[in-house]
Design a protein around this motif. Structure first.
Motif, PDB file in Angstrom:
ATOM      1  N   ASN A  92      45.087  39.010  27.981  1.00 56.38           N
ATOM      2  CA  ASN A  92      45.420  38.096  28.958  1.00 56.38           C
ATOM      3  C   ASN A  92      46.546  37.268  28.895  1.00 56.38           C
ATOM      4  OD1 ASN A  92      42.885  38.251  30.288  1.00 56.38           O
ATOM      5  ND2 ASN A  92      41.541  36.963  28.726  1.00 56.38           N
ATOM      6  N   ASN A 128      49.248  39.752  30.545  1.00 55.02           N
ATOM      7  CA  ASN A 128      49.071  39.866  31.858  1.00 55.02           C
ATOM      8  C   ASN A 128      49.354  38.472  32.780  1.00 55.02           C
ATOM      9  OD1 ASN A 128      47.737  40.686  34.233  1.00 55.02           O
ATOM     10  ND2 ASN A 128      46.348  39.240  34.308  1.00 55.02           N
ATOM     11  N   GLU A 180      46.869  43.946  34.417  1.00 60.11           N
ATOM     12  CA  GLU A 180      45.780  43.377  35.193  1.00 60.11           C
ATOM     13  C   GLU A 180      44.706  44.441  34.840  1.00 60.11           C
ATOM     14  OE1 GLU A 180      44.252  41.386  39.290  1.00 60.11           O
ATOM     15  OE2 GLU A 180      46.113  42.449  39.185  1.00 60.11           O
ATOM     16  N   ASN A 181      44.782  45.715  34.803  1.00 54.56           N
ATOM     17  CA  ASN A 181      43.758  46.604  34.965  1.00 54.56           C
ATOM     18  C   ASN A 181      43.106  46.561  33.608  1.00 54.56           C
ATOM     19  OD1 ASN A 181      44.356  47.651  37.318  1.00 54.56           O
ATOM     20  ND2 ASN A 181      45.479  49.275  36.769  1.00 54.56           N
ATOM     21  N   ARG A 199      40.714  43.559  33.499  1.00 51.28           N
ATOM     22  CA  ARG A 199      39.481  43.720  34.507  1.00 51.28           C
ATOM     23  C   ARG A 199      38.574  44.518  33.474  1.00 51.28           C
ATOM     24  NH1 ARG A 199      42.151  45.641  40.135  1.00 51.28           N
ATOM     25  NH2 ARG A 199      43.010  43.475  41.030  1.00 51.28           N
ATOM     26  N   LYS A 242      36.974  42.426  30.779  1.00 54.09           N
ATOM     27  CA  LYS A 242      35.874  41.401  31.149  1.00 54.09           C
ATOM     28  C   LYS A 242      34.467  41.633  30.887  1.00 54.09           C
ATOM     29  CE  LYS A 242      38.610  39.125  34.965  1.00 54.09           C
ATOM     30  NZ  LYS A 242      39.031  38.850  36.277  1.00 54.09           N
ATOM     31  N   SER A 243      34.259  42.927  30.819  1.00 56.70           N
ATOM     32  CA  SER A 243      32.804  43.466  30.704  1.00 56.70           C
ATOM     33  C   SER A 243      32.453  43.145  29.143  1.00 56.70           C
ATOM     34  CB  SER A 243      32.691  45.009  30.826  1.00 56.70           C
ATOM     35  OG  SER A 243      33.111  44.927  32.413  1.00 56.70           O
ATOM     36  N   HIS A 273      35.431  52.352  31.786  1.00 58.40           N
ATOM     37  CA  HIS A 273      36.621  51.875  32.810  1.00 58.40           C
ATOM     38  C   HIS A 273      37.731  52.797  32.505  1.00 58.40           C
ATOM     39  CE1 HIS A 273      35.201  47.927  33.901  1.00 58.40           C
ATOM     40  NE2 HIS A 273      34.483  47.921  32.396  1.00 58.40           N
TER      41      HIS A 273
END
Length: 286
Positions: free
Chosen positions: A21, A24, A86-87, A90, A93-94, A131
């Protein structure tokens, strides 16, 4: 090439997520360098062209329970890849309540970092969230462009006040000017200042700690001995880049060192038990 890692400790997952984070917040695209012992997030030297540069170093043993990698060859046991930060954010986040997380380099239609997150379920079985993050593998001939940045001999080095305090001040100064001048001396004084045709606003800090320069992880050189200890070294920088640096910190460093090359650049060095992060902001032309 092969890369595969797994982590079971939820605290380590959260810690790694905080690092990503932070990356990013500082940049959109970066280079991920993998070695047997460490991971690096790199933005190559852009200071000469007016852009920022970054070098973030992580010891893999502090984050992962399992870590396996084979580089491009036995002689060059490393992997370099370009990735959009950013990928990764994302995907992670899971993983806020994951039982485990696996990251591996895979070959789909394009090379990918595949993140597999095992989540708890109400029944005895677990859910698996996958992902695929596209990456661009960087060939060996270009690796020299991604080496640790060298710092010109700086004039002043000082430990910064709490970043949250600096952020609150800079947010207010942003409403007055596009540029901020950061000045400091070797007496422990630091000044943040903005100037316009109508007003000058400055905040002064005193009795700040000075780095000891005994640890190679903190600095490779002491400030120039030719620079008078009481004289302020200054650099005028884009206040948005400075705020971007301040707003991105989620790793809670125990010390942040600010090195100033007078009228040229500012080098920030964040020190943490598991992470070191260097961030360069060039001085803006007057």
């Amino acid at each position: 090439m092969r890369f595969r890692t797994k982590v079971f400790n939820i605290d380590c997952i959260h810690h790694f997520t905080n690092v990503v984070n932070t990356i990013n917040k500082l940049l959109k695209k970066c280079t991920l360098r993998l070695t047997p012992d460490k991971l690096y997030f790199i933005l190559p030297d852009q200071v000469s062209n007016g852009g920022v540069s970054m070098w973030c170093e992580l010891k893999q043993a502090n984050f992962f329970d399992e870590y396996q990698m084979d580089g491009v060859s036995s002689e060059h046991n490393e992997i370099y890849m370009e990735i959009i930060a950013e990928n990764i954010v994302r995907a992670l986040k899971s993983a806020h309540n994951a039982k485990s997380m696996k990251i591996k380099l895979t070959k789909k239609q394009t090379p990918c970092l595949t993140v597999e997150i095992e989540l708890p379920s109400i029944n005895s079985s677990s859910r698996l969230v996958t992902h695929d993050i596209p990456v661009s593998v960087i060939p060996r001939r270009l690796w020299d462009e991604y080496q640790e940045p060298t710092m010109p001999e700086f004039h002043v080095s000082i430990c910064m006040p709490p970043l949250k305090t600096l952020k609150n001040i800079a947010e207010r100064m942003k409403n007055l000017s596009t540029y901020l001048t950061l000045s400091a001396n070797q007496e422990g004084d630091m000044v943040m200042k903005v100037e316009t045709e109508l007003v000058t606003v400055a905040t002064r800090f005193q009795n700040l700690e000075l780095p000891p320069f005994k640890d190679d992880d903190i600095a490779s050189q002491a400030p120039s001995k030719l620079w008078p200890p009481t004289e302020m070294a200054s650099a005028r920088v884009d206040i948005r880049k400075f705020l971007q640096f301040l707003a991105g910190q989620q790793i809670n460093p125990f010390k942040v060192i600010c090195n100033i090359v007078n009228q040229s650049a500012i080098h920030f060095f964040l020190i943490h038990d598991d992470i070191s992060l260097q961030y360069f902001i060039p001085a803006a032309s007057v």
